[in-house]
Design a protein around this motif. Structure first.
Motif, PDB file in Angstrom:
ATOM      1  N   PHE A   1       1.303 -20.563  53.601  1.00  0.00           N
ATOM      2  CA  PHE A   1      -0.009 -21.180  53.392  1.00  0.00           C
ATOM      3  C   PHE A   1      -0.677 -20.592  52.150  1.00  0.00           C
ATOM      4  O   PHE A   1      -1.263 -21.310  51.339  1.00  0.00           O
ATOM      5  CB  PHE A   1      -0.877 -20.950  54.634  1.00  0.00           C
ATOM      6  CG  PHE A   1      -2.232 -21.597  54.583  1.00  0.00           C
ATOM      7  CD1 PHE A   1      -2.453 -22.845  55.156  1.00  0.00           C
ATOM      8  CD2 PHE A   1      -3.308 -20.965  53.961  1.00  0.00           C
ATOM      9  CE1 PHE A   1      -3.709 -23.458  55.106  1.00  0.00           C
ATOM     10  CE2 PHE A   1      -4.560 -21.559  53.914  1.00  0.00           C
ATOM     11  CZ  PHE A   1      -4.753 -22.812  54.483  1.00  0.00           C
ATOM     12  N   GLU A   2      -0.575 -19.269  52.006  1.00  0.00           N
ATOM     13  CA  GLU A   2      -1.222 -18.576  50.886  1.00  0.00           C
ATOM     14  C   GLU A   2      -0.580 -18.915  49.547  1.00  0.00           C
ATOM     15  O   GLU A   2      -1.186 -18.677  48.483  1.00  0.00           O
ATOM     16  CB  GLU A   2      -1.172 -17.069  51.112  1.00  0.00           C
ATOM     17  CG  GLU A   2      -2.019 -16.567  52.283  1.00  0.00           C
ATOM     18  CD  GLU A   2      -1.422 -16.907  53.655  1.00  0.00           C
ATOM     19  OE1 GLU A   2      -2.174 -16.887  54.650  1.00  0.00           O
ATOM     20  OE2 GLU A   2      -0.188 -17.193  53.709  1.00  0.00           O
ATOM     21  N   ASP A   3       0.636 -19.463  49.558  1.00  0.00           N
ATOM     22  CA  ASP A   3       1.302 -19.836  48.309  1.00  0.00           C
ATOM     23  C   ASP A   3       0.772 -21.157  47.756  1.00  0.00           C
ATOM     24  O   ASP A   3       1.016 -21.488  46.584  1.00  0.00           O
ATOM     25  CB  ASP A   3       2.813 -19.959  48.525  1.00  0.00           C
ATOM     26  CG  ASP A   3       3.456 -18.618  48.848  1.00  0.00           C
ATOM     27  OD1 ASP A   3       3.014 -17.603  48.264  1.00  0.00           O
ATOM     28  OD2 ASP A   3       4.383 -18.588  49.674  1.00  0.00           O
ATOM     29  N   LEU A   4       0.078 -21.908  48.591  1.00  0.00           N
ATOM     30  CA  LEU A   4      -0.518 -23.164  48.153  1.00  0.00           C
ATOM     31  C   LEU A   4      -1.960 -22.921  47.716  1.00  0.00           C
ATOM     32  O   LEU A   4      -2.700 -22.200  48.381  1.00  0.00           O
ATOM     33  CB  LEU A   4      -0.503 -24.189  49.293  1.00  0.00           C
ATOM     34  CG  LEU A   4       0.865 -24.571  49.864  1.00  0.00           C
ATOM     35  CD1 LEU A   4       0.685 -25.486  51.077  1.00  0.00           C
ATOM     36  CD2 LEU A   4       1.738 -25.240  48.809  1.00  0.00           C
ATOM     37  N   SER A   5      -2.345 -23.506  46.622  1.00  0.00           N
ATOM     38  CA  SER A   5      -3.732 -23.398  46.151  1.00  0.00           C
ATOM     39  C   SER A   5      -4.481 -24.627  46.663  1.00  0.00           C
ATOM     40  O   SER A   5      -4.358 -25.717  46.102  1.00  0.00           O
ATOM     41  CB  SER A   5      -3.776 -23.338  44.624  1.00  0.00           C
ATOM     42  OG  SER A   5      -3.021 -22.230  44.149  1.00  0.00           O
ATOM     43  N   ILE A   6      -5.256 -24.452  47.736  1.00  0.00           N
ATOM     44  CA  ILE A   6      -5.879 -25.582  48.424  1.00  0.00           C
ATOM     45  C   ILE A   6      -7.381 -25.580  48.149  1.00  0.00           C
ATOM     46  O   ILE A   6      -8.076 -24.590  48.419  1.00  0.00           O
ATOM     47  CB  ILE A   6      -5.631 -25.506  49.944  1.00  0.00           C
ATOM     48  CG1 ILE A   6      -4.137 -25.358  50.233  1.00  0.00           C
ATOM     49  CG2 ILE A   6      -6.191 -26.741  50.639  1.00  0.00           C
ATOM     50  CD1 ILE A   6      -3.816 -25.078  51.682  1.00  0.00           C
ATOM     51  N   ILE A   7      -7.874 -26.701  47.621  1.00  0.00           N
ATOM     52  CA  ILE A   7      -9.291 -26.838  47.284  1.00  0.00           C
ATOM     53  C   ILE A   7      -9.890 -28.010  48.055  1.00  0.00           C
ATOM     54  O   ILE A   7      -9.321 -29.108  48.073  1.00  0.00           O
ATOM     55  CB  ILE A   7      -9.503 -27.070  45.775  1.00  0.00           C
ATOM     56  CG1 ILE A   7      -8.867 -25.935  44.957  1.00  0.00           C
ATOM     57  CG2 ILE A   7     -10.995 -27.189  45.462  1.00  0.00           C
ATOM     58  CD1 ILE A   7      -9.489 -24.582  45.168  1.00  0.00           C
ATOM     59  N   GLU A   8     -11.042 -27.770  48.677  1.00  0.00           N
ATOM     60  CA  GLU A   8     -11.767 -28.815  49.387  1.00  0.00           C
ATOM     61  C   GLU A   8     -12.865 -29.357  48.482  1.00  0.00           C
ATOM     62  O   GLU A   8     -13.694 -28.598  47.976  1.00  0.00           O
ATOM     63  CB  GLU A   8     -12.368 -28.261  50.681  1.00  0.00           C
ATOM     64  CG  GLU A   8     -13.085 -29.291  51.532  1.00  0.00           C
ATOM     65  CD  GLU A   8     -13.515 -28.727  52.889  1.00  0.00           C
ATOM     66  OE1 GLU A   8     -14.236 -29.452  53.621  1.00  0.00           O
ATOM     67  OE2 GLU A   8     -13.150 -27.585  53.208  1.00  0.00           O
TER      68      GLU A   8
END
Length: 361
Positions: free
Chosen positions: A237-244
């Motif tokens: 999960f931490e390897d993905l850069s997730i922006i809301e």
């Protein structure tokens, strides 16, 4: 001369009244031969078919249905997916003379903070005979009130309501396909742009705690699909850069894309909607990032602008979802008094549409 009723057709055809309704609204419930027999009998009697408006007038109802949706009313006329749903609803012939009322449920005049408060909402004060509910958060008080008062309704996409009519897609599976496409192209530095996990105005990076608190089913399912596909490829999960983004519009998407592209060295972006994906492409252009040479982008929905811009995306039948939901609702409104219809779930297929916005590295 007295008009021919559904009951007359049922008696003449030797079938039940629900079977006559099925012949017009749910032909899959009948054999082809049985449906043709019913329609032939109906034609010989001069029966024009079920009519929501006529039934409403005879029953003292007003001949109107409602579409419940989140956000401002203006979104209904700006969001491509909502426009497609409205088009689908309007294509159902039985509704051509029926009024359609839009209910934006972020408006405090229309929805309160509890199911009890919603008993006095405009939607439940006799303005409509039935409702189509589209993409509301889990346990929204307006939905709870509709269920409590036994108002006929159909849900499109969310929320999931027990023992109810539902139209949707496999959001999680489609999202896995989205992410897998980028993985198959060799990308491992992947960013994710989602519109919102909760309707609370938050904008910014997503951590596991925020993810677990999600009340917006569609985005929750799609993000789950992204995480599952990435995990299978060895990415945490931490390897993905997730922006809301915190909103559904292009402006919110461009702000989220700016945050993502200026703070992370990503080679690809998966977006939970085409609006977010196209916003990302525009932001990338402003930042001198070439799509797809230095940044691959994939969206979800296949709106008209996606075709024009060559966006790789997941196609889903938005218009058809509106048509199917409207037919489900008219079937409930046309059912004989005291007849309980068995709720139906319709899950449409999706497909990966590869265009020019994604490239192998």
């Amino acid at each position: 001369m007295a008009s021919v009723s559904m009951k007359d057709v049922a008696l003449a055809a030797g079938v039940s009244q629900p079977a006559v309704s099925y012949a017009y609204n749910r032909p899959s419930k009948l054999s082809q031969a049985q449906r043709e027999h019913i329609l032939e009998v109906a034609a010989s009697l001069g029966y024009p078919g079920p009519n929501v408006l006529g039934r409403s007038l005879r029953s003292g109802k007003i001949g109107a249905i409602g579409l419940m949706m989140m956000d401002k009313l203006s979104l209904a006329f700006a969001d491509p997916c909502t426009i497609a749903l409205l088009r689908g609803i309007s294509e159902v012939g039985e509704l051509e003379n029926v009024a359609l009322t839009l209910f934006p449920l972020n408006n405090n005049r229309l929805v309160g903070r509890s199911p009890a408060a919603n008993h006095g909402s405009l939607a439940l004060r006799g303005l409509v005979d039935g409702l189509i509910i589209s993409t509301l958060p889990d346990d929204h008080p307006a939905v709870l009130a509709v269920v409590k008062q036994n108002i006929p309704f159909v849900v499109i996409d969310s929320p999931l309501v027990d023992d109810s009519f539902f139209v949707g897609i496999d959001d999680r599976g489609a999202a896995r396909t989205q992410m897998q496409h980028l993985l198959d192209l060799g990308h491992r530095k992947i960013g994710v742009i989602i519109d919102r996990l909760n309707p609370d105005g938050y904008r910014g990076p997503i951590d596991p705690q925020r993810f677990k608190s999600a009340s917006e089913r569609i985005v929750r399912e799609r993000l789950t699909g992204y995480v599952e596909a990435a995990s299978a490829a060895g990415l945490a999960f931490e390897d993905l850069s997730i922006i809301e983004a915190g909103g559904l519009d292009s402006t919110s998407g461009q702000a989220a894309a700016f945050t993502l592209l200026t703070s992370n060295d990503v080679t690809a972006v998966v977006a939970c909607s085409d609006v977010m994906a196209i916003a990302c492409m525009k932001t990338a252009h402003a930042l001198n990032r070439n799509v797809p040479q230095t940044l691959s982008v994939i969206g979800f929905d296949d709106i008209p602008e996606a075709v024009q811009l060559g966006l790789t995306t997941i196609g889903q039948p938005m218009v058809e979802k509106g048509v199917y939901a409207a037919r489900m609702l008219t079937e409930q409104l046309n059912a004989p008094a005291g007849t309980r219809l068995e709720p139906e779930q319709k899950i449409f297929a999706t497909k990966l549409i590869v265009r020019t916005s994604t490239l192998k590295i």
